[in-house]
Scaffold this motif. Sequence first.
Motif, mmCIF file in Angstrom:
data_model
loop_
_atom_site.group_PDB
_atom_site.id
_atom_site.type_symbol
_atom_site.label_atom_id
_atom_site.label_comp_id
_atom_site.label_asym_id
_atom_site.label_seq_id
_atom_site.Cartn_x
_atom_site.Cartn_y
_atom_site.Cartn_z
ATOM 1 N N HIS A 79 11.645 14.143 -22.864
ATOM 2 C CA HIS A 79 10.800 13.018 -22.458
ATOM 3 C C HIS A 79 9.594 12.861 -23.373
ATOM 4 N N ALA A 80 9.116 13.950 -23.921
ATOM 5 C CA ALA A 80 7.935 13.876 -24.774
ATOM 6 C C ALA A 80 8.250 13.385 -26.178
ATOM 7 N N GLN A 81 9.465 13.653 -26.668
ATOM 8 C CA GLN A 81 9.758 13.424 -28.084
ATOM 9 C C GLN A 81 10.720 12.269 -28.357
ATOM 10 N N VAL A 82 11.782 12.129 -27.591
ATOM 11 C CA VAL A 82 12.836 11.168 -27.963
ATOM 12 C C VAL A 82 13.229 10.231 -26.829
ATOM 13 N N TRP A 83 12.416 10.133 -25.814
ATOM 14 C CA TRP A 83 12.774 9.321 -24.654
ATOM 15 C C TRP A 83 12.212 7.912 -24.798
ATOM 16 N N SER A 84 12.949 6.946 -24.267
ATOM 17 C CA SER A 84 12.495 5.557 -24.229
ATOM 18 C C SER A 84 12.299 5.148 -22.774
ATOM 19 N N ALA A 85 11.344 4.287 -22.543
ATOM 20 C CA ALA A 85 11.070 3.830 -21.178
ATOM 21 C C ALA A 85 12.247 3.078 -20.584
ATOM 22 N N TYR A 86 13.162 2.587 -21.431
ATOM 23 C CA TYR A 86 14.283 1.791 -20.934
ATOM 24 C C TYR A 86 15.563 2.613 -20.771
ATOM 25 N N GLN A 87 15.511 3.894 -21.068
ATOM 26 C CA GLN A 87 16.702 4.725 -20.962
ATOM 27 C C GLN A 87 16.913 5.220 -19.536
ATOM 28 N N PHE A 88 18.148 5.554 -19.229
ATOM 29 C CA PHE A 88 18.457 6.235 -17.974
ATOM 30 C C PHE A 88 19.454 7.347 -18.274
ATOM 31 N N SER A 89 19.419 8.392 -17.479
ATOM 32 C CA SER A 89 20.357 9.497 -17.667
ATOM 33 C C SER A 89 20.451 10.313 -16.385
ATOM 34 N N LEU A 90 21.614 10.304 -15.776
ATOM 35 C CA LEU A 90 21.851 11.175 -14.630
ATOM 36 C C LEU A 90 21.786 12.633 -15.052
ATOM 37 N N HIS A 91 22.172 12.904 -16.303
ATOM 38 C CA HIS A 91 22.148 14.281 -16.802
ATOM 39 C C HIS A 91 20.722 14.797 -16.973
#
Length: 531
Positions: A79-91
Amino acid sequence: MSQALTPAPILTHAEPLAHVPGPTGFWGVLRRPFVLDLRALALLRMATAAVMLLDLAIRSTDLEAHYANMGVLPLATLHAQVWSAYQFSLHAASGLWQAQAALFLLAAGLAGALLLGYHTRLATVASWVLLVSVQNRNPLIGQGGDDLLRMLLFWGMFLPWGRVWSRDARTRPAPARLDYFSAATVAYVVQIALLYWCTALLKNGPEWTQTGTALYYAFSLDQLLLPGGRLLYPHPDLLRGLTFATYYMELLLPFALFLPVGVRWWRWLVVGVLFGFHLGISVTLYVGLFFLINMASLLGLLPPGLLNWLAGRAAPHAARAAGWRMRLPAWHLPWRLRLERTREPSAGSRRLVRAGREAFVAVVLAYVCWWNLDDVAVLRPTGSLMVAPARWFGLLFRVDQHWGMFAPVVFKDDGWYIFDGTTAAGRHLDLNRAGAPTRYSKPAAVVSLFKNDRWRKYSENYLFVSNAWMRPYYCNYLLRIWHENPAHPPLTHLSIVYMKEVSLPDYQVAKPVREVLCECETELGEELEVD
């Protein structure tokens, strides 16, 4: 509650089963390149599902390493490095490998249902959600084939790829026609063309367009080189010819998909050439599932003649299997979750639903074309065609795509990794070679040092200075799994060393340069990263 699965008649003709004339005139000619055979779509469905199962099998060998908090990318770091506000992931809902295992089992079950054509629409949508989820969980191990696999499932949600040769088809009457046209078939054909066009347009370096040395440099990469490439590597004139052939094939061949005359012959050409192309890649370069995904993506283009032959060959086997019955649960889902049609709608509602679906697919296709035009920068001398606020849709639904394989030039920073561990007695062991004494000489086969292509891609991303934040996590992970084996001697220090060997022109060999990417030390059993 269960329902018996009884054999259905095998469709063996490409012509309409009943005389239902198609559109004529200009419109009929215009739509010809986008008319697909329902049996080809069924093969596309089965191949996509089979590749997904294989992908899950490979990924599942690294549940903890790639998807859990104890691995190389903990959730907080993701979440700190490669996450986008528009992404989702159940994993990304849990950092436990057991939770990942449950999601992988669910994904495998859904892919199996898609392979059989069992609740096909629901299996397609759910498989797409889980595929996006797992790709978003660790983008550091992704490659171009993942984009294509994701798009095949996305367009598959709007294609009738379970209409024949499926479990669902056995409970429905045979279709009136085997040829099928819709906005989704246009999107599928355009997507295949975009892949190769953008791949070529992004290869704008002189190695591809002027000197013809791109494949020479590609086969200079020991991280990728397979035996087939090793055989071709000593022949510079052949490599130059293959380089230009690859570039112009990717640039020009897709135009054949849009010719309205002699459609079946042009499809034979496209499918045959591209199958041979990806088969050649599979024996020369280590690209994981990339070649299989691309080969699977072409099956929807198969012409009726071949499908008639396949159906004829399958008919005797289907007849022998007519005596057995397989029982599968007839799931009765709540009406809010039903994605398959349970009863025949009225003509008016059918037209309304179809119009809405066609309009949505057309809008998404236009957006995908826009995204690709912006990516290749053909029509924009400066700036971007797509403003940042417009990217949310592509990132949310993962129709974003980038086809920059070996573009704009071939990566030249070749080399191999050494995980140099130091014991309390001062011995040096290479964790990358199962604890053998550390040697800095080049391995006979660098590609054999990678467990699978996911690790090779991770190691490639690990090199970039912009990804330096990755390095301590990998270093500590290697130390931890080493010490989990009681037979291994304890280590006091670990250095991740990259022996950089830059690819040079004209078969010159560079002297390897030792680069220490990260160092970790252990004190009282705890791993501490030290840059």
